[in-house]
Enzyme design. Sequence first.
Site, PDB file in Angstrom:
ATOM      1  N   CYS A  50      31.333 -35.633   1.179  1.00  0.00           N
ATOM      2  CA  CYS A  50      30.171 -34.819   1.555  1.00  0.00           C
ATOM      3  C   CYS A  50      30.227 -33.512   0.786  1.00  0.00           C
ATOM      4  CB  CYS A  50      30.228 -34.558   3.058  1.00  0.00           C
ATOM      5  SG  CYS A  50      28.903 -33.500   3.675  1.00  0.00           S
ATOM      6  N   LEU A  51      29.073 -33.046   0.322  1.00  0.00           N
ATOM      7  CA  LEU A  51      29.036 -31.793  -0.443  1.00  0.00           C
ATOM      8  C   LEU A  51      29.507 -30.597   0.384  1.00  0.00           C
ATOM      9  CD1 LEU A  51      25.680 -32.223  -2.424  1.00  0.00           C
ATOM     10  CD2 LEU A  51      28.016 -32.529  -3.272  1.00  0.00           C
TER      11      LEU A  51
ATOM     12  N   HIS B 133      24.507 -41.359   6.501  1.00  0.00           N
ATOM     13  CA  HIS B 133      25.264 -40.105   6.378  1.00  0.00           C
ATOM     14  C   HIS B 133      24.335 -38.896   6.521  1.00  0.00           C
ATOM     15  CE1 HIS B 133      28.471 -37.553   4.309  1.00  0.00           C
ATOM     16  NE2 HIS B 133      27.394 -36.794   4.213  1.00  0.00           N
ATOM     17  N   GLU B 134      23.203 -38.943   5.815  1.00  0.00           N
ATOM     18  CA  GLU B 134      22.295 -37.787   5.846  1.00  0.00           C
ATOM     19  C   GLU B 134      21.565 -37.675   7.186  1.00  0.00           C
ATOM     20  OE1 GLU B 134      22.888 -35.729   3.633  1.00  0.00           O
ATOM     21  OE2 GLU B 134      23.862 -37.074   2.204  1.00  0.00           O
TER      22      GLU B 134
ATOM     23  N   GLY C 215      23.130 -37.182  -1.915  1.00  0.00           N
ATOM     24  CA  GLY C 215      22.277 -36.894  -0.766  1.00  0.00           C
ATOM     25  C   GLY C 215      22.537 -35.493  -0.254  1.00  0.00           C
TER      26      GLY C 215
ATOM     27  N   HIS D 206      23.727 -35.962   9.613  1.00  0.00           N
ATOM     28  CA  HIS D 206      23.736 -34.493   9.449  1.00  0.00           C
ATOM     29  C   HIS D 206      22.656 -33.845  10.328  1.00  0.00           C
ATOM     30  CE1 HIS D 206      26.603 -33.211   6.427  1.00  0.00           C
ATOM     31  NE2 HIS D 206      26.213 -34.116   5.569  1.00  0.00           N
TER      32      HIS D 206
ATOM     33  N   GLN E 185      22.460 -28.474   5.549  1.00  0.00           N
ATOM     34  CA  GLN E 185      23.493 -28.092   4.577  1.00  0.00           C
ATOM     35  C   GLN E 185      23.062 -26.918   3.701  1.00  0.00           C
ATOM     36  OE1 GLN E 185      24.072 -32.371   3.215  1.00  0.00           O
ATOM     37  NE2 GLN E 185      26.119 -31.557   2.948  1.00  0.00           N
TER      38      GLN E 185
HETATM   39 NI    NI Z   1      27.099 -34.799   3.852  1.00  0.00          NI
END
Ligand code: NI
Length: 153
Positions: A88-89, A130-131, A46, A134, A51
Site C-alpha cells: 500500500c502506498l 483493497h481500495e 490504486g 480504505h 490517502q
Molecule cells: Ni492502500
Amino acid sequence: MAIRNIIKEGDEILRKKCRPVEVFDKRLWTLLDDMAETMYAADGVGLAASQVGVLKQVIVIDIGEGLIELINPVVISEEGKQTDLEGCLSFPKQYGMVTRPLKVKVKAFDRNGKKFFVEGSELLARALCHEIDHLKGIVFKDLTEEILEEEDE
Ligand code: NI
C-alpha cells in the site's frame, strides 16, 4: 492537476470512514485528476481519497489496463479466493500475504454521476477490494498475519 501528499501509516485519517459523494462537481473532478496523478507519480496501482486526506468515497485504480475512477463503490458480488503479497502506498516498503476474492463485481458511479458496473478478477479484484477497504478505514495490515519489510538499498 497536482500531486498530493500521500498520508502514511500512523495518521488517524487512514482509519476514518469516508462519506458518499453527493455532488459531482468540478471539485470532485479536480480530486480525481489529482489522485490519478499522485498514484502514477508514486508508481501505485490504486489510491483512495482518504490517502490524500479527503474523507470521500472516491478511488482510482490502474493495474496497467487504463485508469478506472470509482465513486461510491460497493462490492455487489464476489467469487473464489486468492492469496498473494500486497502492499500500500501509505505503508512504504511493507508487504503481507492477503486473501481476497478471486473475482468481484462492483457497482459505482463515474465522475458525472452515472452508475456503472466493473468486474475484475485476480489483480483487479485485489485492487478493487483493497481500495474499497480504505473507504471503510480498513488497511491491508489488518488482513495479514505477518508484515515483511523491504530493506533500504
Ligand atoms: Ni492502500
